[in-house]
Design a protein around this motif. Structure first.
Motif, PDB file in Angstrom:
ATOM      1  N   THR A   1      -5.827  -4.847   6.704  1.00 42.14           N
ATOM      2  CA  THR A   1      -6.213  -5.311   7.864  1.00 42.14           C
ATOM      3  C   THR A   1      -4.517  -5.941   8.524  1.00 42.14           C
ATOM      4  OG1 THR A   1      -8.190  -6.045   7.510  1.00 42.14           O
ATOM      5  CG2 THR A   1      -7.347  -7.142   9.193  1.00 42.14           C
ATOM      6  N   LYS A   2      -4.221  -6.291   7.660  1.00 37.95           N
ATOM      7  CA  LYS A   2      -2.569  -7.139   7.897  1.00 37.95           C
ATOM      8  C   LYS A   2      -1.555  -5.867   8.310  1.00 37.95           C
ATOM      9  CE  LYS A   2      -2.781 -11.332   5.393  1.00 37.95           C
ATOM     10  NZ  LYS A   2      -2.154 -12.301   4.653  1.00 37.95           N
ATOM     11  N   THR A   3      -1.971  -4.780   8.135  1.00 35.65           N
ATOM     12  CA  THR A   3      -0.844  -3.627   8.316  1.00 35.65           C
ATOM     13  C   THR A   3      -1.424  -2.648   9.387  1.00 35.65           C
ATOM     14  OG1 THR A   3      -1.649  -2.212   6.517  1.00 35.65           O
ATOM     15  CG2 THR A   3       0.337  -3.592   5.932  1.00 35.65           C
ATOM     16  N   GLY A   4      -2.604  -3.086  10.102  1.00 33.64           N
ATOM     17  CA  GLY A   4      -3.102  -2.379  11.316  1.00 33.64           C
ATOM     18  C   GLY A   4      -4.019  -1.076  10.572  1.00 33.64           C
ATOM     19  N   GLN A   5      -4.177  -1.088   9.670  1.00 34.98           N
ATOM     20  CA  GLN A   5      -5.387   0.061   8.557  1.00 34.98           C
ATOM     21  C   GLN A   5      -6.440  -0.359   8.737  1.00 34.98           C
ATOM     22  OE1 GLN A   5      -3.268   2.075   5.294  1.00 34.98           O
ATOM     23  NE2 GLN A   5      -1.687   0.559   5.622  1.00 34.98           N
TER      24      GLN A   5
ATOM     25  N   SER B   1     -18.046  -9.008   7.626  1.00 30.85           N
ATOM     26  CA  SER B   1     -18.138  -9.441   8.969  1.00 30.85           C
ATOM     27  C   SER B   1     -16.499 -10.011   9.502  1.00 30.85           C
ATOM     28  CB  SER B   1     -18.907 -10.727   9.248  1.00 30.85           C
ATOM     29  OG  SER B   1     -19.011 -11.217  10.313  1.00 30.85           O
ATOM     30  N   VAL B   2     -15.861 -10.511   8.673  1.00 26.18           N
ATOM     31  CA  VAL B   2     -14.267 -10.917   8.927  1.00 26.18           C
ATOM     32  C   VAL B   2     -13.676  -9.762   9.192  1.00 26.18           C
ATOM     33  CG1 VAL B   2     -12.372 -11.947   8.312  1.00 26.18           C
ATOM     34  CG2 VAL B   2     -14.439 -13.188   7.859  1.00 26.18           C
ATOM     35  N   THR B   3     -13.688  -8.810   8.456  1.00 24.20           N
ATOM     36  CA  THR B   3     -12.965  -7.410   8.274  1.00 24.20           C
ATOM     37  C   THR B   3     -13.396  -6.849   9.751  1.00 24.20           C
ATOM     38  OG1 THR B   3     -13.184  -7.210   6.015  1.00 24.20           O
ATOM     39  CG2 THR B   3     -12.561  -5.039   7.511  1.00 24.20           C
ATOM     40  N   TYR B   4     -14.432  -6.732  10.398  1.00 25.99           N
ATOM     41  CA  TYR B   4     -15.015  -6.215  11.635  1.00 25.99           C
ATOM     42  C   TYR B   4     -14.348  -7.080  12.797  1.00 25.99           C
ATOM     43  CZ  TYR B   4     -18.625  -2.981   9.709  1.00 25.99           C
ATOM     44  OH  TYR B   4     -19.113  -1.955   9.150  1.00 25.99           O
ATOM     45  N   GLN B   5     -14.299  -8.273  12.465  1.00 25.93           N
ATOM     46  CA  GLN B   5     -13.694  -9.258  13.712  1.00 25.93           C
ATOM     47  C   GLN B   5     -12.215  -8.795  13.653  1.00 25.93           C
ATOM     48  OE1 GLN B   5     -14.813 -13.729  12.997  1.00 25.93           O
ATOM     49  NE2 GLN B   5     -16.700 -12.757  11.804  1.00 25.93           N
TER      50      GLN B   5
ATOM     51  N   ILE C   1     -17.759  -5.897  17.163  1.00 24.26           N
ATOM     52  CA  ILE C   1     -18.132  -7.293  17.214  1.00 24.26           C
ATOM     53  C   ILE C   1     -19.831  -7.198  16.817  1.00 24.26           C
ATOM     54  CG2 ILE C   1     -19.120  -8.893  19.239  1.00 24.26           C
ATOM     55  CD1 ILE C   1     -16.050  -9.303  18.293  1.00 24.26           C
ATOM     56  N   ALA C   2     -20.443  -6.170  17.385  1.00 23.33           N
ATOM     57  CA  ALA C   2     -21.816  -6.127  17.015  1.00 23.33           C
ATOM     58  C   ALA C   2     -22.022  -5.886  15.684  1.00 23.33           C
ATOM     59  CB  ALA C   2     -22.378  -4.851  17.744  1.00 23.33           C
ATOM     60  N   LYS C   3     -21.083  -5.144  14.777  1.00 25.25           N
ATOM     61  CA  LYS C   3     -21.356  -4.930  13.356  1.00 25.25           C
ATOM     62  C   LYS C   3     -20.760  -6.197  12.668  1.00 25.25           C
ATOM     63  CE  LYS C   3     -20.429  -0.131  13.285  1.00 25.25           C
ATOM     64  NZ  LYS C   3     -19.406   0.985  12.655  1.00 25.25           N
ATOM     65  N   ALA C   4     -19.664  -7.127  13.049  1.00 25.94           N
ATOM     66  CA  ALA C   4     -19.654  -8.434  12.836  1.00 25.94           C
ATOM     67  C   ALA C   4     -20.727  -9.074  12.465  1.00 25.94           C
ATOM     68  CB  ALA C   4     -18.359  -8.863  13.318  1.00 25.94           C
ATOM     69  N   GLU C   5     -21.379  -9.267  13.710  1.00 31.90           N
ATOM     70  CA  GLU C   5     -22.526  -9.936  13.986  1.00 31.90           C
ATOM     71  C   GLU C   5     -23.536  -9.795  12.951  1.00 31.90           C
ATOM     72  OE1 GLU C   5     -23.502 -10.040  18.176  1.00 31.90           O
ATOM     73  OE2 GLU C   5     -22.042 -11.376  18.466  1.00 31.90           O
ATOM     74  N   GLU C   6     -23.798  -8.396  12.744  1.00 36.14           N
ATOM     75  CA  GLU C   6     -24.784  -7.928  11.929  1.00 36.14           C
ATOM     76  C   GLU C   6     -24.657  -8.334  10.491  1.00 36.14           C
ATOM     77  OE1 GLU C   6     -26.130  -3.650  10.434  1.00 36.14           O
ATOM     78  OE2 GLU C   6     -26.077  -3.699  12.652  1.00 36.14           O
ATOM     79  N   ALA C   7     -23.437  -8.355  10.161  1.00 34.53           N
ATOM     80  CA  ALA C   7     -23.038  -8.361   8.675  1.00 34.53           C
ATOM     81  C   ALA C   7     -23.145  -9.743   8.420  1.00 34.53           C
ATOM     82  CB  ALA C   7     -21.684  -7.989   8.326  1.00 34.53           C
ATOM     83  N   MET C   8     -22.778 -10.748   9.431  1.00 29.48           N
ATOM     84  CA  MET C   8     -22.814 -11.983   8.995  1.00 29.48           C
ATOM     85  C   MET C   8     -24.548 -12.596   8.855  1.00 29.48           C
ATOM     86  SD  MET C   8     -21.462 -14.842   8.382  1.00 29.48           S
ATOM     87  CE  MET C   8     -19.693 -14.542   8.578  1.00 29.48           C
ATOM     88  N   ALA C   9     -25.235 -12.004   9.935  1.00 31.25           N
ATOM     89  CA  ALA C   9     -26.655 -12.323   9.779  1.00 31.25           C
ATOM     90  C   ALA C   9     -27.162 -11.811   8.438  1.00 31.25           C
ATOM     91  CB  ALA C   9     -27.658 -11.586  10.724  1.00 31.25           C
ATOM     92  N   HIS C  10     -26.648 -10.554   7.867  1.00 29.72           N
ATOM     93  CA  HIS C  10     -27.157 -10.466   6.442  1.00 29.72           C
ATOM     94  C   HIS C  10     -26.714 -11.290   5.353  1.00 29.72           C
ATOM     95  CE1 HIS C  10     -28.893  -7.255   3.837  1.00 29.72           C
ATOM     96  NE2 HIS C  10     -27.633  -7.392   2.934  1.00 29.72           N
ATOM     97  N   ALA C  11     -25.396 -11.688   5.498  1.00 32.11           N
ATOM     98  CA  ALA C  11     -24.944 -12.666   4.634  1.00 32.11           C
ATOM     99  C   ALA C  11     -25.759 -13.953   4.733  1.00 32.11           C
ATOM    100  CB  ALA C  11     -23.516 -12.947   4.936  1.00 32.11           C
ATOM    101  N   GLN C  12     -26.097 -14.309   5.766  1.00 35.28           N
ATOM    102  CA  GLN C  12     -26.788 -15.669   5.754  1.00 35.28           C
ATOM    103  C   GLN C  12     -28.301 -15.600   5.343  1.00 35.28           C
ATOM    104  OE1 GLN C  12     -26.620 -16.428  10.031  1.00 35.28           O
ATOM    105  NE2 GLN C  12     -24.574 -17.562   9.895  1.00 35.28           N
ATOM    106  N   SER C  13     -28.877 -14.209   5.664  1.00 36.63           N
ATOM    107  CA  SER C  13     -30.204 -14.024   5.035  1.00 36.63           C
ATOM    108  C   SER C  13     -30.212 -14.033   3.575  1.00 36.63           C
ATOM    109  CB  SER C  13     -30.764 -13.033   5.806  1.00 36.63           C
ATOM    110  OG  SER C  13     -30.614 -11.825   4.839  1.00 36.63           O
ATOM    111  N   LEU C  14     -29.052 -13.548   3.064  1.00 35.40           N
ATOM    112  CA  LEU C  14     -28.880 -13.390   1.438  1.00 35.40           C
ATOM    113  C   LEU C  14     -28.719 -14.729   0.847  1.00 35.40           C
ATOM    114  CD1 LEU C  14     -26.445 -10.065   0.875  1.00 35.40           C
ATOM    115  CD2 LEU C  14     -29.019 -10.558   0.139  1.00 35.40           C
TER     116      LEU C  14
END
Length: 65
Positions: free
Chosen positions: A3-7, A33-37, A49-62
């Protein structure tokens, strides 16, 4: 590092693989989620953004299990 190198695509692949390897670990989905953000911040591609929200929702459900 990716992420830091733009990849962003490589960073996403790495985070998604972690979720596949440990699908019950909420931290992996939070990290995804953070990676998607960060991919959105680097590319302004709104699909991330949609993928980040989906991943965070899944994390919360777990976390609630």
């Amino acid at each position: 590092v990716y992420t830091k190198t733009g990849q962003h695509e490589d960073a996403i692949k790495h985070a998604e693989k972690a979720c596949q390897l440990e699908p019950s670990d909420s931290f992996n989905f939070t990290a995804l989620s953070v990676t998607y953000q960060r991919a959105w911040a680097g590319t302004q591609d709104t699909q991330f953004i949609a993928k980040a929200e989906e991943a965070m929702a899944h994390a919360q459900s777990l976390s609630q299990q």
